[in-house]
Design an enzyme around this catalytic site. Structure first.
Site, PDB file in Angstrom:
ATOM      1  N   GLU A 168       0.846  -1.192   0.000  1.00  0.00           N
ATOM      2  CA  GLU A 168       0.000   0.000   0.000  1.00  0.00           C
ATOM      3  C   GLU A 168       0.888   1.250   0.000  1.00  0.00           C
ATOM      4  OE1 GLU A 168      -1.753   0.140   3.800  1.00  0.00           O
ATOM      5  OE2 GLU A 168      -2.517   2.168   3.561  1.00  0.00           O
ATOM      6  N   ASP A 172      -6.620   2.977   7.560  1.00  0.00           N
ATOM      7  CA  ASP A 172      -6.626   2.914   6.096  1.00  0.00           C
ATOM      8  C   ASP A 172      -6.063   1.592   5.598  1.00  0.00           C
ATOM      9  OD1 ASP A 172      -7.813   5.332   5.864  1.00  0.00           O
ATOM     10  OD2 ASP A 172      -5.968   6.460   5.502  1.00  0.00           O
ATOM     11  N   ASP A 203      -0.422  -1.050   5.964  1.00  0.00           N
ATOM     12  CA  ASP A 203      -0.123  -0.379   7.227  1.00  0.00           C
ATOM     13  C   ASP A 203      -1.006  -0.923   8.346  1.00  0.00           C
ATOM     14  OD1 ASP A 203       1.819   1.251   6.271  1.00  0.00           O
ATOM     15  OD2 ASP A 203       0.476   2.932   5.825  1.00  0.00           O
ATOM     16  N   ASP A 251      -2.822   0.578  10.321  1.00  0.00           N
ATOM     17  CA  ASP A 251      -3.757   1.616  10.762  1.00  0.00           C
ATOM     18  C   ASP A 251      -5.101   1.417  10.068  1.00  0.00           C
ATOM     19  OD1 ASP A 251      -3.356   2.375   8.191  1.00  0.00           O
ATOM     20  OD2 ASP A 251      -2.485   4.328   8.627  1.00  0.00           O
TER      21      ASP A 251
END
Ligand code: 0RA
Length: 636
Positions: free
Chosen positions: A426, A503, A499, A501
């Site tokens: 990503e 997103d 990641d 997180d």
């Protein structure tokens, strides 16, 4: 003090009993699945399920669950109390028998619907065997009876300890630290299930207290599963009030509720004896055919579907549908590997009849709402036809494009798929780091720009139109949909690296959904993986660097290394690592961990996908974060 136990001598039956519970202690996984947090929660559910059975029998309307500071748990109900009269064969009280003989619980209940025959059902004796100690108090006939056990063995007789007001059962147990790797209940996980139980057992009040934090919560839903549907739809726009029906047919209690929203998501849940049948079964099939049939009948009769029009399909009538079917029966047959599918064949017709009648009546009495529902399904039908055409075009186009590889792919030199891997990364910056960090002999890297997450509210077939996804399809070489050909797959391992997180979790859900819908064979054959980048790096005074991959490990290490730590770095994104660190922690086959994605994982992402695309922002965020934690626990 009076005692009900007649003999203290050691009989052959005693020995058998102890051996039974010893077996549970020797192989706990066989009885409760695992000895991690899931097994721990299982103990709580097992005890609560017994009280739920009492509620299903109509004998109890209150259950209180308390986690104490010493990590023991109390479950108390106001049911009939566990009988204490002597069991003829063993000469022991029923109370002692259910706590010391495996699978003996059901034999005393007599009649009634039983939750316990579902996924759990190992009985409170297994909980007893796996507890350092357990104390049960039964209130019956104006007296209070108590017995205490340690690691499954009675250490007191069943004693009459005085007068009682009312009736009920109170069980307190302390999970055995010799068995469980860590005794750390997750209140949010437990609450989720208690909420579900309260929805499914109308009129039952469940009160939960966590004395570790002082938090308390009560669940009580007058509307039963209607309240459940309102809860599921609370951030959606609905087309009408929930349509609810409850009816008993040939010993099966059928309860169903249906409510349409303006969205695209389908949220349909099925339960049998309060067990969430995640693989569906005959009750779900009955519900679905009732909805499809009744909507088509109504649409034809009201002239909303012309003679020349095709019938609405199941997919058409499920768009924007929130529904629950809950059946209770005396002999539920749970099938499939996970035991999460209801098999009783008679239930299909029973549910279909009850639901069809209720829907038909509702449509007759509420023509405005009925028309809105039919029109929603007609729109879905038109969209389905248009989407099919668009999709076929895209699939044909990408078949042509696959002749030349995408520019942003950093390919590896190895040509044998069995020995090569593709990292899907990503973001361009993390993509750059991965390109530097990889072993270019066998590792290819394809960066995907974060943009692909901006497909909010889009449907999955639009995703095929997305440039990044097309690059992915081309890089993999195996085509999609009807053109999928696993033998053309260019990399044996396809590894998603996102990641840690929100997103990142979002992108991962989207990609998993994509693979589930368009390259299922790749998932089925075990080619899809999720990379596990570290969450933290701890630097110690001794100049050692320790990478930490989950929150629990982090907490443990912080305690263990207290005073020896110089710095703790939290990695929010892959971009915060340099190439060497990324290689060492996440890409080097010698030191990394990667999780293989199962079809169940991908199917779960697929279910999540619509919810993420459809609902309001706040709950979506919360959901993604919870989900991201779960992905860490995927089994390989
Ligand atoms: C056996 C028979 C009866 C009730 C129960 C067991 C019972 C078990 C549990 C477990 C937790 N709470 C419970 N409450 C009741 C029926 C006794 C009767 O008919 O009075």
């Amino acid at each position: 003090m009076a005692t009900l136990q007649q003999t203290q001598s050691y009989s052959a039956a005693d020995i058998q009993v102890l051996e039974g519970l010893q077996a549970v202690r020797r192989r706990p996984g066989m009885y409760i699945g695992s000895t991690d947090i899931r097994g721990l929660h299982h103990l709580v559910y097992e005890v609560v399920d017994n009280s739920i059975d009492e509620a299903l029998a109509g004998a109890c309307d209150r259950i209180e669950i308390t986690i104490h500071e010493d990590l023991s748990v109390t479950v108390e109900d106001n049911g009939r109390g566990i009988p204490v009269d002597l069991h003829p064969q063993t000469g022991k009280s029923a109370l002692e028998v259910v706590h010391t003989i495996l699978h003996s619980g059901g034999k005393f209940g007599g009649g009634g619907y039983k939750v316990a025959s579902g996924l759990h059902g190992v009985g409170v004796s297994a909980v007893n065997a796996l507890s350092e100690w357990l104390e049960v108090i039964s209130k019956r006939d104006g007296r209070m009876y108590r017995q205490r056990y340690e690691r499954g063995k009675p250490v007191t007789p069943v004693e009459d300890i005085g007068p009682a007001e009312g009736t009920g059962t109170r069980t307190t147990f302390k999970p055995d630290a010799e068995i469980f790797s860590e005794i750390d209940y997750r209140a949010d996980v437990l609450l989720q299930r208690f909420r579900e139980m309260a929805f499914l057992t109308r009129g039952l009040r469940i009160h939960f207290t966590d004395e570790r934090t002082g938090k308390e919560q009560t669940f009580y839903f007058e509307g039963g599963i209607s309240s459940f549907v309102r809860y599921l739809n609370k951030n959606r726009t609905v087309l009408h009030e929930p349509i609810y029906v409850e009816k008993q047919v040939n010993g099966t209690l059928v309860e169903a509720v249906v409510q349409y929203t303006t969205g695209y998501a389908e949220s349909v849940y099925s339960f049998a004896n309060n067990v969430n049948t995640t693989d569906g079964g005959t009750h779900l099939t009955g519900l679905r055919s009732a909805i499809t049939r009744t909507l088509n009948d109504y649409a034809r009769r009201a002239g909303l579907l012309k003679d020349s029009d095709e019938n609405l399909t199941g997919d058409d009538v499920r768009e924007g549908l929130t529904a629950i079917v809950s059946v209770k029966l005396t002999d539920p047959q749970f099938e499939s590997q996970t035991k999460a599918r209801l098999g009783n064949p008679e239930v299909r017709g029973q549910v279909e009849a009850v639901v069809s009648e209720a829907l038909a009546t509702y449509f007759e009495e509420h023509p405005r709402e009925a028309k809105a529902i039919v029109e929603k399904a007609l729109t879905a039908a038109r969209a389905r036809l248009a989407a099919r055409q668009a999709r076929e075009l895209v699939i044909r186009k990408s078949a042509l494009e696959s002749l030349s590889l995408p520019g942003k792919l950093a390919d590896c030199s190895e040509r044998d798929p069995a020995r090569s891997e593709l990292y899907i990364v990503e973001g361009d910056s993390a993509g750059g780091t991965a390109k530097q960090g990889r072993d270019r002999r066998f590792q290819a890297v394809l960066p995907l720009r974060g943009k692909i997450i901006n497909v909010e509210k889009a449907r999955m077939d639009k995703v095929l139109d997305n440039e990044e996804i097309r690059a992915l399809i081309t890089a993999l070489g195996c085509g999609v949909g009807d053109h999928f050909d696993l033998s053309k797959l260019r990399y044996g391992r396809v590894i998603l690296m996102c990641d840690a997180d929100v997103d990142g979790a979002h992108i991962r859900t989207l990609l998993l959904t994509f693979f589930f819908r368009y390259m299922l064979g790749l998932v089925e054959q075990g080619h899809l993986y999720i990379a596990q980048p570290p969450l933290f790096r701890i630097e110690t005074k001794a100049k050692k660097h320790i990478y930490v991959y989950d929150e629990q490990e982090q907490e443990r290490l912080l305690k263990e290394l207290d005073g020896k730590i110089v710095a703790v770095q939290r990695y929010k994104g892959l971009g915060e690592m340099n190439a060497e660190q990324l290689w060492e922690t996440t890409m080097n086959p010698e030191t990394r961990t990667i999780l293989r994605v199962t079809v169940e994982d991908a199917a779960a992402a697929d279910r999540t996908f619509d919810m993420l695309m459809g609902s309001a922002v706040a709950p979506r965020r919360r959901f993604i974060q919870t989900h991201a934690r779960q992905v860490r626990n995927l089994d390989i």
